[in-house]
Design an enzyme around this catalytic site. Structure first.
Site, short mmCIF file in Angstrom:
data_model
loop_
_atom_site.label_atom_id
_atom_site.label_comp_id
_atom_site.label_asym_id
_atom_site.label_seq_id
_atom_site.Cartn_x
_atom_site.Cartn_y
_atom_site.Cartn_z
CB SER B 88 -0.94 0.01 1.23
OG SER B 88 -1.75 -1.12 1.24
NE ARG B 89 7.36 1.30 -0.83
CZ ARG B 89 7.98 2.07 -1.74
NH1 ARG B 89 7.68 1.95 -3.02
NH2 ARG B 89 8.90 2.93 -1.38
CB ALA B 287 -3.31 10.13 0.05
N GLY B 289 -2.64 4.74 2.35
CA GLY B 289 -2.70 3.66 1.37
C GLY B 289 -3.85 2.71 1.66
N GLY B 291 -4.98 0.38 -0.50
CA GLY B 291 -4.99 -0.69 -1.51
C GLY B 291 -5.16 -2.07 -0.95
CD GLU B 292 -0.86 -4.38 1.25
OE1 GLU B 292 -0.45 -5.53 1.32
OE2 GLU B 292 -0.27 -3.42 1.77
#
Lengths: 455, 334
Positions: B88-89, B287, B289, B291-292
């Protein structure tokens, strides 16, 4: 999707021009019309295809390898074995000083999982490479295998990986990564209830649209261009440089447009051997996983086992939590020591608990090597933690959502790994869940705040 | 025998970026002669839309519309180092690097504009539409197009910048585990509603309501696509997926999309996504992360809903009909 701007309005300025705008993606038209170029869209004259001969056994000694029939097969240009790989024993996290090197590019003397690469065949066509691979004769002496983490950790279990010499990764903290906070035994002793439960999972496939692969072209200037769908360009280049004992300036990686990763394309498996093939033949080489290889050969998400023991009070406070996490790395480390470590940093979850004890183990078995996947080190832990939270709430006869409010972390709370909580937002997520899902909770919980003093 | 309904909740957090830090990403930004901007990276776009987000971050920082920014990802001959797209970087690390590079380029741009307008650079601001204005006197302005031409052909300046973002690596203390795993965390709470057929063990996920707190939705449409996809993946993990369906027998693992079990369109729940924004202190425009994180809370929420429906706990993933039926059978009075 809805943005709920009423939360954290005092934490945010909404005065930006481009940020926050739902601009159309500039790459979408290319993706949906098939015009986006992926690595495999390149086709070089004289390109060879690489296919692997793989171990049919979970654990075996290699007595001998006979490639003579394969080399004679029409269309075959080169057959590679362990002795052709300059630095055959490697581990990818060596770049961030996490060793020891424990895996072979091509098996040397032993195989440790069913599917392990033993011999690489390079041929004019995929079919010729496949047929020739079937003609390689490997004489195996099958060894006892271990597929279960508990069995692997028992004294006298077959040793999976001699480079470790034991069936677990040895951290600087010992056999596991440890977190110690407060006095967990005193917490259990003073608790109204103690609940210990075990959670388990199975390996999971990343299932990207585009399978793992690369195409390598030798350039006229003694350099090699590697077109790849790796998720990490320099990480892969630098590892390839080590494995091939080739200066990094000889390597040029081109990629950056990938059809799905989910963590499945950070293992540096296809690039080094394909570059080696291109170097030894002087021809472009394509090495692309079939769907079967993607699903059964490339690293899955690890199977995990999580044991959680909690002490809880009748008023809903969790006073002690002990977590023992086991990550099944399979036969080799790849990224698994990192994943188990990440779990140690994640437990006991987003809750403030005064007494915490965490041990996370990275265990070796003769299963397919596992590695990174979306939520690495956390996803299965969250399954375990949040089912446990549900059980605890029901144990004390409390609403599961209200039970979480009582224990939720807030700014300033000290975490088990001794970092003060910053930027918490769990309470507000649960408040909105209460509203959206029509799951009422007591008014005092709806008045709480992750950050406002006195709330 | 009946179809039984239940609902479950789960709440989670998730760290942004590589665990323990030490994962650099660098970026370069430069202007073309006519005031378009190039962002050069070696970061990888996995399909999540990294190029578009980096364009918006660069555009916001420079003060131009996003379509005047072109992002080049992943060529190791031209792009500076990025640790990779994982953990998630991507947005957090590369976004910060792009901001730093774009600020440096913006400063040169404002200096050139100041010379053209004969004012101090500190008195200038951008309008986000491609113009540079004197603060308080917006009639005195110059377009970024003209500033770039001046920099290239008249003043011999390079409107460019270098950016890098690195969170120093944390080393866990051996005995206590004191460490800094991450600098910011995304959050979620999910409520899932299921139906369980207690005759067949089959689970139907009716609705999934996800609340995600992600720092800031840099592009709400793209956030939505990622969060919905993640939510579906969570359901898939909860109920279907394994590469070893008959473990400890390791044969008969799926080898294609016919054999490897995942939900089809008909198996997906009605999905609701609500986003909260608490900007993170070190995120690009706040923001985090997501994503995961977005694929995690559905798994326990579904597991808890199954219990709520039929009163059995399935503590081993995936929650298959077979496991539910065996648990129901074990629970039934003889």
């Amino acid at each position: 999707m809805e943005l709920r701007k009423s939360y954290f309005a005092d934490q945010r300025k909404d005065d930006l021009h481009e940020i926050g705008q739902p601009r159309p993606r500039s790459d979408s038209p290319g993706h949906v019309t098939g015009k986006t170029a992926y690595f495999a869209d390149r086709n070089f004259p004289g390109m060879l295809h690489l296919k692997m001969v793989r171990s049919p056994h979970h654990h075996a000694r290699i007595r001998s390898i006979d490639t003579s029939e394969a080399e004679k097969h029409p269309g075959v240009v080169k057959v590679l074995t362990a002795k052709d790989v300059p630095h055959n024993v490697y581990t990818i996290l060596i770049l961030i000083q996490i060793g020891p090197e424990d895996e072979t590019v091509l098996a040397d003397g032993k195989v440790r999982w069913k599917g392990e690469a033993v011999v690489a065949v390079l041929a004019e066509t995929e079919r010729a490479a496949q047929e020739a691979a079937a003609r390689v004769k490997v004489d195996y002496e099958v060894l006892p295998a271990v597929f279960d983490m508990e069995e692997a950790l028992k004294p006298g279990a077959p040793i999976v990986n001699e480079y470790h010499g034991r069936n677990y990764y040895l951290y600087d903290s010992g056999e596991c990564r440890k977190v110690r906070f407060g006095d967990v035994e005193a917490g259990f002793a003073g608790a109204d209830h103690v609940l210990e439960q075990t959670y388990q999972s199975s390996p999971i496939e990343h299932a990207p649209t585009e399978t793992t692969g690369c195409i390598v072209a030798p350039e006229g200037n003694d350099r090699f261009t590697c077109y790849t769908n790796t998720q990490a360009m320099f990480f892969t280049l630098d590892n390839a440089s080590i494995i091939l004992q080739m200066p990094g300036n000889k390597l040029h990686f081109v990629g950056g447009t990938v059809g799905g990763g989910f963590g499945g394309k950070v293992d540096v498996i296809v690039e080094p051997i394909a570059i080696l093939g291109a170097k030894l033949t002087g021809r472009p080489v394509s090495f692309i996983y079939s769907r079967e290889e993607e699903m059964q050969i490339s690293s899955p998400r690890a199977a995990e086992k999580v044991v959680i023991k909690d002490g809880v009070m009748k008023d809903g406070r969790i006073v002690a939590r002990k977590v023992t996490g086991y990550t099944d790395a399979g036969a080799y480390s790849r990224h698994s020591p990192y994943g188990a470590q990440k779990g140690a940093g994640h437990y006991p979850g987003p809750y403030t608990i005064p007494n915490v004890w965490i041990d996370t183990y990275c265990v070796y078995t003769n299963r397919t090597p596992s590695s990174a996947m979306r939520g690495f080190g956390v996803t299965i832990g969250d399954f375990a933690l949040e089912v446990q939270m549900d059980k605890l709430a029901r144990l004390i006869g409390m609403d599961p959502l209200e039970f979480r409010f009582i224990n939720a972390y807030r700014d300033g709370d000290m975490k088990a790994h001794r970092q003060p909580t910053e930027g918490a937002a769990l309470i507000e997520c649960m408040q909105e869940a209460s509203r959206t899902a029509n799951w009422p909770v007591a008014e005092k919980f709806m008045a709480m705040s992750s950050y406002a003093k006195g709330a | 025998m009946a179809i039984r309904r239940g609902r479950g909740v789960a709440a989670i957090n998730y760290p942004t970026g590589m665990n323990l830090g030490g994962d650099p990403t660098q970026a370069l930004v430069h202007s073309t002669p006519t005031g378009n901007f190039m962002v050069t990276l070696s970061s990888v776009d996995l399909g999540q839309g990294m190029k578009q987000i980096m364009a918006q971050i660069c555009a916001e920082t420079i003060g131009v519309p996003s379509d005047r920014v072109v992002v080049d990802t992943a060529d190791t001959d031209t792009g500076p180092h990025c640790m990779g797209t994982f953990a998630s970087r991507g947005t957090h690390r590369a976004g910060n690097a792009v901001i730093q590079a774009a600020r440096e380029a913006r400063q040169v741009m404002l200096e050139v504009a100041a010379e053209e307008l004969e004012v101090n650079a500190s008195d200038l601001e951008t309008d986000g539409q491609g113009n540079i204005l004197v603060k308080g006197a917006p009639q005195k302005s110059i377009s970024i197009f003209d500033v770039a031409l001046s920099a290239h052909f008249k003043r011999g300046r390079s409107i460019s910048g270098r950016g890098m973002f690195l969170i120093p690596r944390s080393y866990p203390e051996k005995e206590t585990g004191a460490m800094k795993p991450s600098t910011c965390y995304a959050h979620a709470c999910t409520v899932a509603e299921v139906e369980v057929d207690d005759e067949t063990g089959e689970v139907t996920v009716l609705t999934v309501k996800n609340i995600f707190e992600i720092g800031r939705a840099l592009n709400p449409k793209m956030v939505e696509q990622q969060l919905i996809g993640g939510s579906w993946m969570g359901i898939s993990h909860a109920l279907y997926e394994t590469t070893e369906p008959y473990y400890p027998n390791r044969d008969h693992g799926g080898t294609d999309f016919n054999q490897y079990l995942m939900p089809g369109p008909g198996d997906l729940a009605q999905t609701e996504i609500i986003v909260l924004e608490r900007p993170s202190a070190d995120g690009p425009y706040g923001a985090k992360g997501p994503g995961e994180m977005c694929a995690n809370p559905q798994i326990p929420a579904v597991a808890n809903a199954v219990f709520d429906a039929v009163g059995v706990r399935i503590d081993t993933l995936p929650i298959t009909p077979e496991r539910i039926l065996r648990a129901l059978k074990a629970q039934a009075p003889n």
